[in-house]
Write a protein that holds these residues in place. Structure first.
Motif, mmCIF file in Angstrom:
data_model
loop_
_atom_site.group_PDB
_atom_site.id
_atom_site.type_symbol
_atom_site.label_atom_id
_atom_site.label_comp_id
_atom_site.label_asym_id
_atom_site.label_seq_id
_atom_site.Cartn_x
_atom_site.Cartn_y
_atom_site.Cartn_z
ATOM 1 N N GLU A 117 -6.960 0.581 2.830
ATOM 2 C CA GLU A 117 -7.414 1.454 1.741
ATOM 3 C C GLU A 117 -7.353 2.916 2.134
ATOM 4 O O GLU A 117 -7.913 3.320 3.152
ATOM 5 C CB GLU A 117 -8.863 1.097 1.368
ATOM 6 C CG GLU A 117 -9.501 2.048 0.365
ATOM 7 C CD GLU A 117 -10.931 1.655 -0.021
ATOM 8 O OE1 GLU A 117 -11.635 1.044 0.804
ATOM 9 O OE2 GLU A 117 -11.323 1.958 -1.164
ATOM 10 N N ASP A 118 -6.673 3.686 1.296
ATOM 11 C CA ASP A 118 -6.673 5.141 1.436
ATOM 12 C C ASP A 118 -7.280 5.782 0.200
ATOM 13 O O ASP A 118 -7.247 5.205 -0.891
ATOM 14 C CB ASP A 118 -5.222 5.659 1.543
ATOM 15 C CG ASP A 118 -4.659 5.539 2.940
ATOM 16 O OD1 ASP A 118 -5.426 5.680 3.903
ATOM 17 O OD2 ASP A 118 -3.433 5.312 3.053
ATOM 18 N N LYS A 161 -1.931 3.579 9.763
ATOM 19 C CA LYS A 161 -1.896 2.319 9.032
ATOM 20 C C LYS A 161 -1.002 1.273 9.681
ATOM 21 O O LYS A 161 -1.057 0.109 9.343
ATOM 22 C CB LYS A 161 -1.450 2.571 7.590
ATOM 23 C CG LYS A 161 -2.510 3.302 6.772
ATOM 24 C CD LYS A 161 -2.128 3.448 5.321
ATOM 25 C CE LYS A 161 -1.205 4.619 5.124
ATOM 26 N NZ LYS A 161 -1.028 4.966 3.690
ATOM 27 N N ILE A 191 -6.280 3.471 -3.026
ATOM 28 C CA ILE A 191 -5.230 2.456 -3.108
ATOM 29 C C ILE A 191 -5.552 1.449 -2.023
ATOM 30 O O ILE A 191 -5.500 1.776 -0.833
ATOM 31 C CB ILE A 191 -3.842 3.087 -2.925
ATOM 32 C CG1 ILE A 191 -3.571 4.001 -4.127
ATOM 33 C CG2 ILE A 191 -2.767 2.001 -2.801
ATOM 34 C CD1 ILE A 191 -2.199 4.605 -4.154
ATOM 35 N N GLU A 192 -5.951 0.248 -2.448
ATOM 36 C CA GLU A 192 -6.493 -0.713 -1.483
ATOM 37 C C GLU A 192 -6.094 -2.155 -1.773
ATOM 38 O O GLU A 192 -6.928 -3.004 -2.068
ATOM 39 C CB GLU A 192 -8.017 -0.597 -1.436
ATOM 40 C CG GLU A 192 -8.727 -0.601 -2.783
ATOM 41 C CD GLU A 192 -10.254 -0.546 -2.644
ATOM 42 O OE1 GLU A 192 -10.802 -1.382 -1.902
ATOM 43 O OE2 GLU A 192 -10.878 0.315 -3.275
ATOM 44 N N ALA A 199 2.213 -2.460 -6.317
ATOM 45 C CA ALA A 199 1.687 -3.176 -5.147
ATOM 46 C C ALA A 199 1.612 -4.679 -5.426
ATOM 47 O O ALA A 199 1.969 -5.505 -4.578
ATOM 48 C CB ALA A 199 0.303 -2.640 -4.801
ATOM 49 N N GLN A 248 0.842 -1.204 0.000
ATOM 50 C CA GLN A 248 0.000 0.000 0.000
ATOM 51 C C GLN A 248 0.878 1.255 0.000
ATOM 52 O O GLN A 248 0.657 2.176 -0.788
ATOM 53 C CB GLN A 248 -0.914 -0.043 1.239
ATOM 54 C CG GLN A 248 -2.242 0.685 1.076
ATOM 55 C CD GLN A 248 -2.146 2.168 1.408
ATOM 56 O OE1 GLN A 248 -1.162 2.630 1.961
ATOM 57 N NE2 GLN A 248 -3.194 2.915 1.069
ATOM 58 N N ARG A 268 -7.006 -5.826 4.349
ATOM 59 C CA ARG A 268 -7.005 -4.819 3.279
ATOM 60 C C ARG A 268 -6.757 -3.475 3.943
ATOM 61 O O ARG A 268 -7.229 -3.234 5.067
ATOM 62 C CB ARG A 268 -8.341 -4.814 2.529
ATOM 63 C CG ARG A 268 -8.431 -3.756 1.423
ATOM 64 C CD ARG A 268 -9.601 -3.962 0.448
ATOM 65 N NE ARG A 268 -10.896 -3.781 1.074
ATOM 66 C CZ ARG A 268 -11.719 -4.770 1.414
ATOM 67 N NH1 ARG A 268 -11.386 -6.024 1.166
ATOM 68 N NH2 ARG A 268 -12.877 -4.513 1.986
#
Ligand code: MN
Ligand code: MN
Length: 365
Positions: free
Chosen positions: A341-342, A359, A326-327, A279, A259, A339
């Motif tokens: 995600e941002d 995170k 982005i996940e 990623a 990530q 997972r």
């Protein structure tokens, strides 16, 4: 005429499209700033190259349209009117023959298409969707501000969720507490059905929260988003309840590494594919390639899924003004589902991360 409508009109002129008939709530909102969920009733924005556009809506919404600032013609129809007769008259006042009409092919239904065929018997129909997707992909300052607000509320929701994790609580207990806290802050709509998944359930990328109780040693996955002024946020965090095992830790660390790398590589000039693959390679190199079964992310705005689509084959070039998620995730059945995600905004220098909840692995005692 607002600048978004002008852009659509320029595209129509370039492609000799005499009329565009826009019917999705999202695109009508994008172009007019009026939002409605009309259910089965017809909502349409009718746009011409030069002539004044008009908006068709259920009659009871006329005041809302005016309040939204729409300064052009409004055609309201009652439940016993036939809106197509009214539309026909308004179009005939503006143009005669239509050779090419723009519609949203993925949104239009057959019943409405048949009406349009009667209105424009000599027309060919082209997709206006792609153009609108490309326009919506680049956010302006005002849109960014709203999305930032939606992201701040998503961060708050994760904070509440973490504080609600306790022995014996179910996924739905935690979910309810999160949504209740948001409602108290004035939130009326989530971007999609909130997900709180624990233990084995977290290993399903699109699982359904239920009565499963959270237990020590579980990874708990939150995936949620908040709608602010019609714009969505979308965040995922996975946290540990008590001590987790080495395999779970290894999976978490791998997802986090992937990530962070994808955020880092996100900048103007890179392609969506390069970002996804950054990623994907990290996850594959760690031996979890087969457990990352979805794209890296998606654009975000009026819709929770929009352009750009962050896939390993999309050669679309990243540009300033894009907002996307982005996940990466790794889902190993009966071991762990993680997972992270941002939501990010692309500036000239790179990614600005809009979702700010930490995170690094959070261990809830
Ligand atoms: Mn999500
Ligand atoms: Mn997402």
């Amino acid at each position: 005429m607002n600048h978004r409508l002008k852009k659509l009109q320029t595209w129509m002129k370039e492609n000799e499209i005499e009329v565009s008939f826009i019917t999705s709530s999202e695109n009508v909102f994008y172009l007019s700033e009026f939002f409605s969920n009309p259910h089965e009733r017809l909502l349409a924005l009718v746009v011409f190259q030069e002539k004044e556009p008009f908006l068709v809506c259920p009659g009871m919404e006329i005041h809302d349209v005016k309040r939204s600032g729409w300064a052009h013609e409004i055609i309201g129809y009652s439940d016993i009117d036939n809106p197509w007769d009214l539309i026909h008259n308004s179009i005939n006042k503006r143009i005669n023959a239509v050779k090419k009409a723009g519609i949203e092919k993925e949104h239009m239904n057959v019943e409405r298409y048949e009406h349009l065929l009667q209105l424009f018997p000599n027309a060919s129909f082209v997709s206006a969707e792609e153009k609108l997707r490309m326009l919506r992909m680049i956010k302006d300052e005002k849109e960014l501000k709203i999305i930032e607000e939606a992201c701040a509320l998503a961060d708050y929701a994760i904070e509440v969720g973490c504080s609600e994790i306790k022995e014996g609580k179910t996924e739905l207990d935690v979910l309810n507490a999160v949504e209740y806290a948001l409602k108290k802050k004035g939130v009326t709509e989530m971007s999609f059905s909130t997900m709180v998944l624990t233990g084995a359930n977290a290993a399903s990328p699109h699982g359904n929260p239920g009565q499963t109780k959270i237990q020590q040693g579980d990874l708990v996955l939150f995936d949620l988003g908040v709608v602010v002024d019609r714009y969505c946020s979308d965040i995922t965090r996975t946290v540990a309840y008590g001590e987790i095992n080495d395999k779970q830790k290894e999976i978490y660390d791998t997802v986090l590494k992937a990530q962070l790398a994808a955020v880092e590589v996100s900048k103007p000039g890179k392609t969506a594919a390069e970002v996804d693959l950054t990623a994907r390679r990290i996850i594959a190199d760690a031996g979890f390639g087969e457990y990352f079964p979805h794209r890296l992310g998606h654009g975000l705005g009026i819709s929770v899924h929009e352009y750009p689509s962050m896939t390993e084959t999309n050669q679309l070039v990243i540009e300033e003004g894009m907002v996307y998620t982005i996940e990466p995730g790794i889902y190993v059945p009966n071991v762990a589902g993680v997972r992270i995600e941002d939501d990010i905004y692309i500036t000239a220098d790179g990614a600005k991360v809009l979702t700010k909840f930490p995170k690094e692995l959070q261990i809830i005692k």
